[in-house]
Design an enzyme around this catalytic site. Structure first.
Site, PDB file in Angstrom:
ATOM      1  N   CYS A  28      43.951  41.058  54.392  1.00  9.26           N
ATOM      2  CA  CYS A  28      44.508  41.034  53.124  1.00  9.26           C
ATOM      3  C   CYS A  28      43.355  41.677  52.311  1.00  9.26           C
ATOM      4  O   CYS A  28      42.181  41.423  52.502  1.00  9.26           O
ATOM      5  CB  CYS A  28      44.868  39.583  52.591  1.00  9.26           C
ATOM      6  SG  CYS A  28      45.809  38.436  53.700  1.00  9.26           S
ATOM      7  N   CYS A  67      37.167  41.721  35.655  1.00 10.29           N
ATOM      8  CA  CYS A  67      38.726  41.630  35.273  1.00 10.29           C
ATOM      9  C   CYS A  67      38.951  41.200  33.725  1.00 10.29           C
ATOM     10  O   CYS A  67      38.011  40.426  33.595  1.00 10.29           O
ATOM     11  CB  CYS A  67      39.317  40.792  36.360  1.00 10.29           C
ATOM     12  SG  CYS A  67      41.017  40.505  35.988  1.00 10.29           S
ATOM     13  N   CYS A 117      41.691  33.831  33.672  1.00 11.40           N
ATOM     14  CA  CYS A 117      41.866  32.629  34.453  1.00 11.40           C
ATOM     15  C   CYS A 117      40.608  31.978  34.635  1.00 11.40           C
ATOM     16  O   CYS A 117      39.672  32.266  34.875  1.00 11.40           O
ATOM     17  CB  CYS A 117      42.266  33.260  35.900  1.00 11.40           C
ATOM     18  SG  CYS A 117      43.531  34.509  35.817  1.00 11.40           S
ATOM     19  N   CYS A 177      48.362  42.874  53.966  1.00 13.22           N
ATOM     20  CA  CYS A 177      48.576  42.162  52.642  1.00 13.22           C
ATOM     21  C   CYS A 177      47.735  42.653  51.426  1.00 13.22           C
ATOM     22  O   CYS A 177      46.599  43.059  51.850  1.00 13.22           O
ATOM     23  CB  CYS A 177      48.663  40.736  52.969  1.00 13.22           C
ATOM     24  SG  CYS A 177      48.854  39.522  51.504  1.00 13.22           S
ATOM     25  N   CYS A 212      53.977  36.567  49.455  1.00 13.34           N
ATOM     26  CA  CYS A 212      53.203  35.438  49.561  1.00 13.34           C
ATOM     27  C   CYS A 212      52.586  34.610  48.246  1.00 13.34           C
ATOM     28  O   CYS A 212      52.273  35.302  47.233  1.00 13.34           O
ATOM     29  CB  CYS A 212      51.714  36.014  50.171  1.00 13.34           C
ATOM     30  SG  CYS A 212      50.455  34.704  50.233  1.00 13.34           S
ATOM     31  N   ARG A 236      49.373  28.326  53.975  1.00 10.53           N
ATOM     32  CA  ARG A 236      48.054  28.685  54.424  1.00 10.53           C
ATOM     33  C   ARG A 236      47.074  27.701  53.991  1.00 10.53           C
ATOM     34  O   ARG A 236      47.215  27.505  52.799  1.00 10.53           O
ATOM     35  CB  ARG A 236      48.033  30.027  53.816  1.00 10.53           C
ATOM     36  CG  ARG A 236      48.917  30.920  54.579  1.00 10.53           C
ATOM     37  CD  ARG A 236      48.991  32.608  54.380  1.00 10.53           C
ATOM     38  NE  ARG A 236      49.873  33.431  54.659  1.00 10.53           N
ATOM     39  CZ  ARG A 236      50.016  33.781  55.980  1.00 10.53           C
ATOM     40  NH1 ARG A 236      48.927  33.681  56.781  1.00 10.53           N
ATOM     41  NH2 ARG A 236      51.091  34.530  56.351  1.00 10.53           N
ATOM     42  N   CYS A 261      38.584  31.544  38.039  1.00 13.59           N
ATOM     43  CA  CYS A 261      37.963  32.757  38.643  1.00 13.59           C
ATOM     44  C   CYS A 261      36.592  33.383  38.033  1.00 13.59           C
ATOM     45  O   CYS A 261      36.666  33.762  36.858  1.00 13.59           O
ATOM     46  CB  CYS A 261      39.070  33.968  38.413  1.00 13.59           C
ATOM     47  SG  CYS A 261      38.651  35.360  39.174  1.00 13.59           S
TER      48      CYS A 261
END
Length: 332
Positions: free
Chosen positions: A98, A54, A58, A130, A190, A262, A61
């Site tokens: 998901c 990616c 972040c 999702c 979400c 969640r 991550c």
């Protein structure tokens, strides 16, 4: 029943968040029982359908290409592989599936077409489907909706004030724009965040304030505890205590009473008693399976034992409404 508000002040949320913890749990448990069955907890499965590489930065991550972590880059999975995994998750008791792709944003290409086929296939199994794919335009959101997508995850991560300390490759407004596109397409929203990234309690309150004052509350609010990963800028961050998780869960439950709250990343470090306190405080969903994208998660047998010990049962799919579309399952 608790009145649904979207005009909370920071001071009001701070008063709730900072109240004595046993009072906070009691209040949240009371609200929870007004809007939800306290014996039901939704079991979800999260699969990384495209891993690593990616371009974002972040700080939490391990999938960011710029960090040197143990994550192995993997191209987008084939549709039949994903549907096999979804069927396995359904057979194990999951009612929501998901799919996450390590993209900065969705692009209109063959990979997105494959994701649309994945959505159609999982929807055809009767599961809530999702996706979390990064930033999304309004037209892309509509395509996902037309394919049968039930929910889209796009976390705020933290407060607007602290956001720049964690991510520089997209703005807070970018995230809010995607949430708006999802909502406009009629897809369930979400959105939650992560605690334990070095933020202050005021930042946690600020994130909850933003979520609670959206035009409509997210139907789903994941509360994640940071799982520090070697090679990321946050690898040395200390573990978040269960009491910090409880304060977030309980406050979210009180100010967004109808949302699914969640209990997400970080659960692998919690014992049964700690998880039970989180459920008492208003959490009513967990992720099953040995991984959450790339970080560890409790084993399936441990979760089955957890449900037996606490005498709770899985929540069925689509309890808050019927799926948008019905599709025949794509043959495996």
């Amino acid at each position: 029943m608790t009145y649904i508000r979207t005009d909370w002040t920071r001071a009001e949320i701070a008063d709730i968040y900072n109240s004595p913890v046993l009072d906070l749990i009691y209040r949240a448990a009371t609200v929870h029982r007004q809007h939800h069955d306290p014996q039901e907890v939704q079991v979800c499965t999260l699969l990384s359908v495209k891993t690593g590489g990616c371009p974002e930065d972040c700080a939490y991550c391990p999938q960011a290409a710029r960090y040197h972590t143990a994550v192995k880059v993997h191209k987008l999975m084939e549709v039949d592989e994903v549907l096999t995994a979804a069927q396995r998750a359904k057979d194990s008791g999951s009612t929501r599936f998901c799919m996450g792709a390590a993209w900065r944003e969705v692009r209109d290409n063959r990979d997105f077409d494959k994701v649309l086929d994945m959505v159609k296939g999982v929807n055809g199994m009767g599961m809530e489907v999702c996706c979390t794919l990064g930033m999304l335009t309004e037209s892309q959101a509509q395509k996902l909706k037309d394919a049968g997508l039930y929910a889209y995850n796009h976390n705020l991560d933290t407060s607007e004030e602290y956001y720049g300390d964690i991510i520089s490759t997209r703005t807070y407004d970018d995230r809010l724009d995607t949430l708006g596109n999802v909502r406009h397409a009629g897809i369930s929203v979400c959105s939650g965040g992560i605690i334990g990234m070095g933020e202050s309690h005021n930042d946690r309150i600020g994130m909850l304030l933003t979520l609670a004052n959206l035009p409509e509350h997210p139907e789903s609010v994941p509360v994640n505890a940071l799982v520090p990963v070697e090679g990321t800028p946050l690898e040395e961050q200390p573990r978040v205590s269960v009491w910090e998780m409880i304060r977030m869960i309980a406050t979210a439950r009180i100010i967004m009473p109808k949302a699914m709250v969640r209990l997400s990343a970080g659960r692998v470090r919690m014992n049964v008693e700690e998880q039970a306190l989180c459920f008492l405080a208003g959490a009513n969903s967990i992720f099953a399976g040995d991984k959450l994208l790339t970080t560890p998660n409790p084993e399936e047998d441990a979760d089955k034992q957890l449900f037996q010990t606490l005498n709770i049962r899985p929540r069925p799919s689509f309890k808050n409404g019927e799926p948008a579309l019905k599709f025949e399952q794509i043959p495996l």
